[in-house]
Design a protein around this motif. Structure first.
Motif, short mmCIF file in Angstrom:
data_model
loop_
_atom_site.label_atom_id
_atom_site.label_comp_id
_atom_site.label_asym_id
_atom_site.label_seq_id
_atom_site.Cartn_x
_atom_site.Cartn_y
_atom_site.Cartn_z
N GLY A 30 0.82 -1.21 0.00
CA GLY A 30 0.00 0.00 0.00
C GLY A 30 0.85 1.26 0.00
N ALA A 31 1.97 1.23 0.72
CA ALA A 31 2.88 2.37 0.72
C ALA A 31 3.48 2.59 -0.67
CB ALA A 31 3.99 2.17 1.75
N LEU A 32 3.85 1.50 -1.34
CA LEU A 32 4.38 1.61 -2.70
C LEU A 32 3.32 2.20 -3.64
CD1 LEU A 32 6.50 1.09 -4.91
CD2 LEU A 32 5.59 -1.23 -5.09
N LEU A 33 2.10 1.70 -3.54
CA LEU A 33 1.03 2.23 -4.40
C LEU A 33 0.74 3.70 -4.08
CD1 LEU A 33 -1.36 -0.85 -4.44
CD2 LEU A 33 0.22 -0.11 -6.24
N SER A 34 0.82 4.07 -2.81
CA SER A 34 0.64 5.48 -2.44
C SER A 34 1.76 6.34 -2.99
CB SER A 34 0.58 5.63 -0.91
OG SER A 34 -0.56 4.99 -0.40
N SER A 41 0.39 12.30 -9.18
CA SER A 41 -0.60 13.36 -8.94
C SER A 41 -0.07 14.54 -8.13
CB SER A 41 -1.80 12.78 -8.20
OG SER A 41 -1.46 12.43 -6.86
N TYR A 42 1.02 14.34 -7.38
CA TYR A 42 1.60 15.37 -6.51
C TYR A 42 0.63 15.85 -5.44
CZ TYR A 42 5.15 15.39 -10.09
OH TYR A 42 6.12 15.00 -10.97
N GLN A 43 -0.31 15.01 -5.05
CA GLN A 43 -1.18 15.30 -3.91
C GLN A 43 -0.47 14.83 -2.65
OE1 GLN A 43 -4.15 16.88 -3.90
NE2 GLN A 43 -3.88 17.23 -6.10
N ILE A 44 -0.18 15.77 -1.75
CA ILE A 44 0.64 15.48 -0.58
C ILE A 44 0.04 14.39 0.30
CG2 ILE A 44 1.59 16.48 1.53
CD1 ILE A 44 1.95 19.07 -0.03
N GLN A 45 -1.28 14.26 0.30
CA GLN A 45 -1.92 13.27 1.15
C GLN A 45 -1.45 11.85 0.83
OE1 GLN A 45 -3.61 14.30 3.74
NE2 GLN A 45 -3.85 12.22 4.49
N TRP A 46 -1.10 11.58 -0.43
CA TRP A 46 -0.59 10.25 -0.79
C TRP A 46 0.71 9.95 -0.07
CZ3 TRP A 46 -3.79 6.92 -2.43
CH2 TRP A 46 -4.83 7.28 -3.30
N SER A 47 1.55 10.95 0.09
CA SER A 47 2.80 10.77 0.84
C SER A 47 2.51 10.51 2.32
CB SER A 47 3.68 12.00 0.67
OG SER A 47 4.89 11.83 1.35
N ALA A 50 1.42 6.95 2.63
CA ALA A 50 2.58 6.06 2.55
C ALA A 50 3.33 6.02 3.89
CB ALA A 50 3.51 6.50 1.43
N SER A 51 3.48 7.16 4.53
CA SER A 51 4.18 7.20 5.82
C SER A 51 3.48 6.35 6.86
CB SER A 51 4.27 8.65 6.32
OG SER A 51 5.06 9.42 5.47
N TRP A 52 2.17 6.46 6.94
CA TRP A 52 1.42 5.67 7.92
C TRP A 52 1.44 4.19 7.58
CZ3 TRP A 52 0.32 6.97 12.59
CH2 TRP A 52 0.20 8.32 12.92
N LEU A 53 1.35 3.86 6.31
CA LEU A 53 1.39 2.45 5.91
C LEU A 53 2.76 1.83 6.20
CD1 LEU A 53 -0.63 2.75 2.61
CD2 LEU A 53 -1.32 1.47 4.64
#
Length: 140
Positions: A30-34, A41-47, A50-53
Motif C-alpha cells: 500500500g505504501a508503494l502504491l501510495s 498526482s503530486y497530492q501530498i496526502q498520498w505521501s 505512505a508514511s502511515w502504511l
C-alpha cells in the motif's frame, strides 16, 4: 505437548506468526502504491498515507522478526532456512525504517528515493513471506 510445539516450529508457522508476517506485505505494498499515486498526482496526502502504511508495516515486521529470531535460536545448526528467513526480515525492517525516515521529510524531497525504497521493501517483504510460508509444506 512438547512434541506438538516442536512440530509447529519445524514444519510450519504458528498462526499468530503467519498473521503478523502476512500483515506486513499489504501495508508495504500500500505504501508503494501510495508513492506511485503521489508521483503521478503530486497530492501530498498520498505521501502521508505512505508514511502511515510504512509505520504499520514496520510494526508487523518487527513482531515477525522477533518471532523469527526466536525460531532461529530454537532451530538446529544445520537448518539454513530459518537463518535466511530472519536475515530477509531484518533487511526488510532496516530498509523499511530508512524508508520511514525518507518519508518523514517534505513530500517533494522524499521522491524518488521513497518510491525506490518502497519498491525494494515490497520485494524483500514478499521474499521473506514466501520463504516463511514455504515452511508449511514440509521440513524446514
Amino acid at each position: 505437548m512438547a512434541v506438538a510445539a516442536n512440530q509447529v516450529s519445524r514444519y510450519g508457522l504458528h498462526p499468530l506468526h503467519a498473521f503478523l508476517l502476512a500483515g506486513a506485505v499489504p501495508l508495504f505494498l500500500g505504501a508503494l502504491l501510495s508513492d506511485i499515486a503521489y508521483a503521478s498526482s503530486y497530492q501530498i496526502q498520498w505521501s502521508n498515507f505512505a508514511s502511515w502504511l510504512i509505520a504499520g508495516g514496520l510494526v508487523f515486521g518487527a513482531c515477525s522478526l522477533l518471532w523469527a529470531v526466536i525460531d532461529l535460536v530454537r532451530a538446529g545448526r544445520h537448518e539454513r532456512r530459518p537463518l535466511v528467513y530472519a536475515l530477509l526480515l531484518l533487511a526488510t525492517w532496516v530498509l523499511g525504517f530508512v524508508n520511514a525516515l525518507v518519508h518523514a521529510r517534505d513530500a517533494w524531497a522524499s521522491m524518488p528515493a521513497g518510491l525506490v525504497l518502497s519498491a525494494v521493501v515490497v520485494v524483500l517483504a514478499g521474499a521473506a513471506t514466501w520463504i516463511g510460508f514455504s515452511r508449511l509444506g514440509g521440513a524446514a
